[in-house]
Design an enzyme around this catalytic site. Structure first.
Site, PDB file in Angstrom:
ATOM      1  N   GLN A 249      38.050  30.543  70.021  1.00 52.63           N
ATOM      2  CA  GLN A 249      39.129  30.737  69.059  1.00 52.63           C
ATOM      3  C   GLN A 249      39.836  29.428  68.732  1.00 52.63           C
ATOM      4  OE1 GLN A 249      41.463  34.524  69.166  1.00 52.63           O
ATOM      5  NE2 GLN A 249      40.571  34.701  71.209  1.00 52.63           N
ATOM      6  N   ARG A 604      40.115  40.629  64.951  1.00 50.43           N
ATOM      7  CA  ARG A 604      41.451  41.198  64.708  1.00 50.43           C
ATOM      8  C   ARG A 604      41.375  42.704  64.540  1.00 50.43           C
ATOM      9  NH1 ARG A 604      43.605  38.188  67.310  1.00 50.43           N
ATOM     10  NH2 ARG A 604      41.502  37.425  67.693  1.00 50.43           N
TER      11      ARG A 604
END
Length: 720
Positions: A249, A604
Site C-alpha cells: 500500500q 476498499r
DNA sequence: AAATGTGGAATTTTT
DNA sequence: TTCCACATTT
C-alpha cells in the site's frame, strides 16, 4: 491469561500484541485489523504493567489517524492515557521544539508556515534579492527545499552538479536566513530541526530515549528518510519499536515516502534481539472474490515483501467490469448501478466512486447532479486554508509574533486601509537595509505624511488588539480580533461575503472547541492557548467541507480513499494513460506504484466491486481514445464478470446520447472507439478513419505499439 | 483597488 | 476544457 483484551484476536494478531520487549515489523495487509493491533498492543503493555503511559510514543501521519488511535485506545484501557505522546510526526516535533525552543535556536513564539505561506515566503526572498522568477520558478525551489529537508539536508549539504542547481541552493540558503529572521518554520523544518536538536544535544537525546521505551509507528511504509532518521535518534538498545505497515500500500513515493525503510528496519533496529517479523494476512473487510482480485493484481509486482490476503468470509458477489463507450456513459452506468443499490437498501454513504485524478470527478458529478443523487466530493480547500480565515489568523500571529513578515504583509492593507503598494515597498526596502522585520521598521516610523500616519495607525491597531486580547480566553480573543481588525465588517458589506462571515464565526467556534478539547492537557505544558491554537491551525488544516445532512455518495481520488472502506466501490477510468497514469510510465517504480494504487482501490470494497473504463474521454479539452488498462488484463480468467455492455453494440449506447459523440468519419464495418486486434501489434482502439473501399485506412492506438495508420485492405484487423 | 484579459499547464497529498 | 497566476486596464 483470559484477558478480555486479547479475546477474538487471531494467532498472528495475538503474537503481535503480546510480543516481548523487542522491535518488530508488522506487515499488516489491508483490512487485517492494523489499528486494532496497534491500540491493543498499547493497552496490553499498560495492563500488564510493562509500560507506563509516560513511556509510550505513538506516531502517525495524519491527525485523523492519531485521533482515531486515541479514541479507540481509551475504549480499551482504564488507564489514564494522559502523558502518552500520540500524534503526527509534525505534531510531536512541534511539541519538542516548543519545549526546547532555546536549544533549537528558535524564538518562543515561532510560527508554522503551511505550503501557501512557504511559497509566499519564497516570493518575498526573490523580491528582496532580485531573483528572476521566470528563470527560477518559485514552486520549483519550494520542491527542492522540501525534498532536500525531507532527506535531512541543509543547503550546504545539497549536491549541485550544475549551475542552475547551484543557484537554487543559494536561494535555498537565503530562504533559510529569512525564515530564521522571521521566526517561522515550514513543515519539513519541524522534523529536521527536531532531528538536529536530538543529534546535537546528548542530554536531551538521552532523556527522550530513556523516557520512551516503547515507540509505535503507524503506516511505516510511508515514512521518508528524515522520519526514519528521527526515529533512529529516539531509539536506544532498550527501545522497542513497533512498526506497522504494508509495502503493497505504498503509494506516496512522490512525496518522499521510502518503502526501503521497511527493508532497512530489520537491519537498523535490531538491538538486543533480532527484529520480529509478523504478517497479518487475514482480512476482515472484504468478500473472497474481491480479495482474489486484489491478490491476483498485486502478484504482478516484483518488489514485494510478499503477502496474500485471505478471508474466512464468503466468496460473495463476482467482481464486475464495464467498458463504457465514453466517460459520460461511464458516469451514466454508475448512476444506474447506484440507483439499483440504493433501492436495495444500501446507503449512498456506503458507496464510493474512486478515480485516479481529480479532473475525473466532474463528469460523474454532472451525472449525479442530474439524477438528483446526493454526493460529496473529497479534496479541495480546507477550513484553515480559506483566505478570510488566514487573514484572521495572520492578525493573531502578528500579536503573538511581530517579526512574522508573512503575517504582516497579509494584513497590513487588508481590509483596505489606504496603505498602497508604494508605502509597503518603501517599508520593505528599509527593513531589508537594516536587516530588521517589517514590524520593527513600521514601529520606528520616520516617514511623514499620509502614508506614514496610516502605517502608524496600523501599528497602533495591532498594539491595541494585543492589549485588549491579553489575558482574554481564547475564543473571546479571536472574537475581538475578528471585529477590531475590520474583517467582519469588510465581509459583511461585501456581496457574496456571507460565507466568509460564516467562516469567521466558525473560527471563533473552532477556538472554543479547541480550548475545550485541550483543557485537560493544559497544566502539563502550561502553554499559551493562543500559541497552541495557531500551531493547531497550521498543523491541522481541518475538514474540506462540512458533512452533509443526508447520506451522500462519496467521490474521491484513490489516494484519499486509503484507509477507508465502503460497501460498494467503483474504480473508474481504468485506462492506459490514466490509470496507470502516463507520467508514471517514465518514473522509477512508476507502474508498480500505480498497481499498488489499484490494489488500494480494490481493497476498499467490502461487498461489491465495479471496475470501469471508458473508450473515449474528454481530457484537456480534447477527446481522447484510451485502451483499457493493463490492470484489467491481470486478473485470471473467470474472476471478473464483464457486464453486457461490452457485448452490447456501441451504436445502441450511442443513440442514447448522440449529441455528445463525434460523428465518426465512417469506414463501413468499423467504428471509432472500437477495440481491435492486430496480428503483430496486438490490442488497440480505433481513433480515426479515412478513405473508402480499397483506400480505407484507420488510425489505431495500440496498447504496446502506439498509434499507427493501417490500410484495412492489408492489415488483418479483427474486432476485439 | 476591482475588473478584465492572457498565457500556460493540467497525476496523486499530508503535515 | 478549465483552472490558475499574473498583467493590464478602468
Amino acid at each position: 491469561m483470559a484477558s478480555p483484551l486479547l479475546e477474538n484476536l487471531n494467532p498472528e494478531q495475538l503474537a503481535a500484541v503480546t510480543l516481548p520487549h523487542v522491535s518488530a515489523l508488522i506487515l499488516a495487509g489491508a483490512g487485517s485489523g492494523k489499528t486494532r493491533v496497534l491500540t491493543t498492543r498499547i493497552a496490553w503493555l499498560l495492563a500488564t504493567g510493562q509500560a507506563s503511559p509516560l513511556s509510550i510514543l505513538a506516531v502517525t501521519f495524519t491527525n485523523k489517524a492519531a485521533k482515531e488511535m486515541m479514541s479507540r485506545l481509551s475504549a480499551l484501557t482504564p488507564v489514564n492515557t494522559r502523558g502518552m505522546w500520540v500524534g503526527t510526526f509534525h505534531g510531536l516535533c512541534n511539541r519538542m521544539l516548543r519545549a526546547h525552543y532555546r536549544d533549537a535556536q528558535l524564538p518562543q513564539a515561532f510560527q508554522i508556515m503551511d505550503m501557501q505561506d512557504q511559497l509566499a515566503m519564497i516570493k518575498r526572498v526573490y523580491k528582496a534579492h532580485n531573483i528572476d522568477d521566470e528563470r527560477f520558478p518559485a514552486r520549483q525551489l519550494q520542491s527542492l527545499i522540501n525534498a532536500s529537508k525531507e532527506e535531512g539536508l541543509r543547503p550546504n549539504q545539497v549536491e549541485a552538479h550544475d549551475e542552475f542547481t547551484r543557484r537554487q541552493v543559494e536561494h535555498f540558503a537565503l530562504y533559510e536566513q529569512a525564515c530564521q529572521r522571521d521566526g517561522v518554520v515550514d513543515f519539513p523544518e519541524l522534523l529536521l530541526r527536531t532531528y538536529e536538536l536530538l543529534t546535537q544535544h546528548e542530554g536531551l537525546r538521552e532523556h527522550y530515549r530513556r523516557r520512551f521505551s516503547h515507540i509505535l509507528v503507524d503506516e511505516f511504509q510511508d515514512t521518508n528518510v528524515l522520519q526514519y532518521k528521527w526515529l533512529k535518534q529516539l531509539t536506544s538498545p532498550q527501545t522497542s519499536v513497533f512498526a506497522v505497515g504494508d509495502d503493497d500500500q505504498s503509494i506516496y513515493a512522490f512525496r518522499g515516502a521510502n518503502v526501503a525503510n521497511m527493508q532497512h528496519f530489520e537491519r537498523d533496529f535490531a538491538n538486543a534481539a533480532p527484529v520480529k517479523l509478523i504478517k497479518l494476512e487475514q482480512n476482515y473487510r472484504s468478500h473472497g472474490r474481491i480479495l482474489d482480485a486484489a491478490n491476483a493484481l498485486i502478484k504482478h509486482n516484483q518488489a514485494r515483501l510478499g503477502k496474500n490476503l485471505w478471508t474466512a468470509d464468503a466468496e460473495g458477489e463476482p467482481v464486475r467490469a464495464f467498458a463504457a463507450p465514453s466517460d459520460i456513459d461511464e458516469a451514466a452506468f454508475i448512476v444506474d448501478v447506484v440507483n439499483g443499490l440504493v433501492a436495495d437498501g444500501v446507503s449512498p454513504a456506503e458507496i464510493a466512486v474512486l478515480y485516479r485524478s481529480n479532473a475525473q470527478s466532474r463528469v460523474v458529478e454532472h451525472a449525479l447532479f442530474n439524477a438528483g443523487m446526493p454526493y460529496r466530493v473529497y479534496g479541495g480547500m480546507r477550513f484553515f486554508e480559506r483566505a478570510e480565515v488566514k487573514h484572521a489568523l495572520a492578525y493573531l500571529r502578528l500579536i503573538a509574533s511581530p517579526a512574522d513578515d508573512g503575517a504582516f504583509l497579509r494584513v497590513i492593507n487588508f481590509p483596505p486601509r489606504g496603505i498602497g503598494a508604494r508605502s509597503i515597498e518603501t517599508l520593505q526596502e528599509r527593513a531589508q537595509a537594516t536587516g530588521s522585520s517589517l514590524w520593527q521598521t513600521a514601529c520606528s516610523q520616520p516617514v511623514a505624511g499620509r502614508a506614514g500616519s496610516s502605517v502608524a495607525a496600523f501599528v497602533g491597531l495591532i498594539e491595541s488588539m494585543r492589549n485588549a486580547t491579553h489575558g482574554l480566553p481564547l475564543p473571546e480573543a479571536v472574537d475581538h480580533v475578528v471585529h477590531a481588525s475590520g474583517l467582519l465588517a469588510h465581509y459583511t458589506g461585501e456581496k457574496d461575503g456571507q460565507e466568509r462571515v460564516d467562516n469567521l464565526q466558525e473560527l471563533i467556534n473552532a477556538a472554543d472547541g479547541f480550548l475545550r478539547e485541550t483543557e485537560r492537557e493544559i497544566g502539563e505544558g502550561g502553554d499559551d492557548p493562543l500559541m497552541s491554537f495557531l500551531s493547531h491551525a497550521a498543523l491541522e488544516a481541518g475538514e474540506t467541507q462540512a458533512a452533509e445532512g443526508r447520506p451522500a455518495l462519496q467521490l474521491m481520488t484513490v489516494h484519499s480513499a486509503k484507509g477507508l472502506e465502503f460497501h460498494t466501490v467503483f474504480v473508474t477510468g481504468l485506462e492506459e494513460g490514466l490509470f496507470p497514469h502516463e507520467n508514471s510510465m517514465s518514473e522509477f517504480d512508476g507502474i508498480e506504484e500505480e498497481r499498488r494504487l489499484a490494489y488500494v482501490a480494490i481493497t476498499r470494497a467490502r461487498r461489491r466491486l465495479y471496475l470501469t473504463h471508458a473508450q473515449s474521454r474528454m481530457l484537456h479539452g480534447q477527446l481522447r481514445y484510451n485502451v483499457a488498462s493493463r490492470f484489467l488484463e491481470e486478473f485470471p480468467d473467470g474472476l471478473v464478470q464483464w457486464l453486457s455492455a461490452r457485448r452490447r453494440d456501441f451504436t445502441m449506447v450511442e443513440d442514447a446520447a448522440p449529441a455528445t459523440r463525434v460523428v465518426a468519419r465512417e469506414v463501413p464495418g468499423w467504428r471509432i472507439g472500437q477495440s481491435v486486434k492486430h496480428a503483430k501489434f496486438g490490442l488497440g482502439i480505433i481513433i480515426d478513419a479515412e478513405g473508402r473501399g480499397d483506400d480505407a485506412r484507420v488510425q489505431v492506438n495500440f496498447r504496446e505499439a502506439g498509434v499507427k495508420w493501417l490500410a484495412l485492405e492489408y492489415a488483418k484487423l479483427q474486432p476485439a
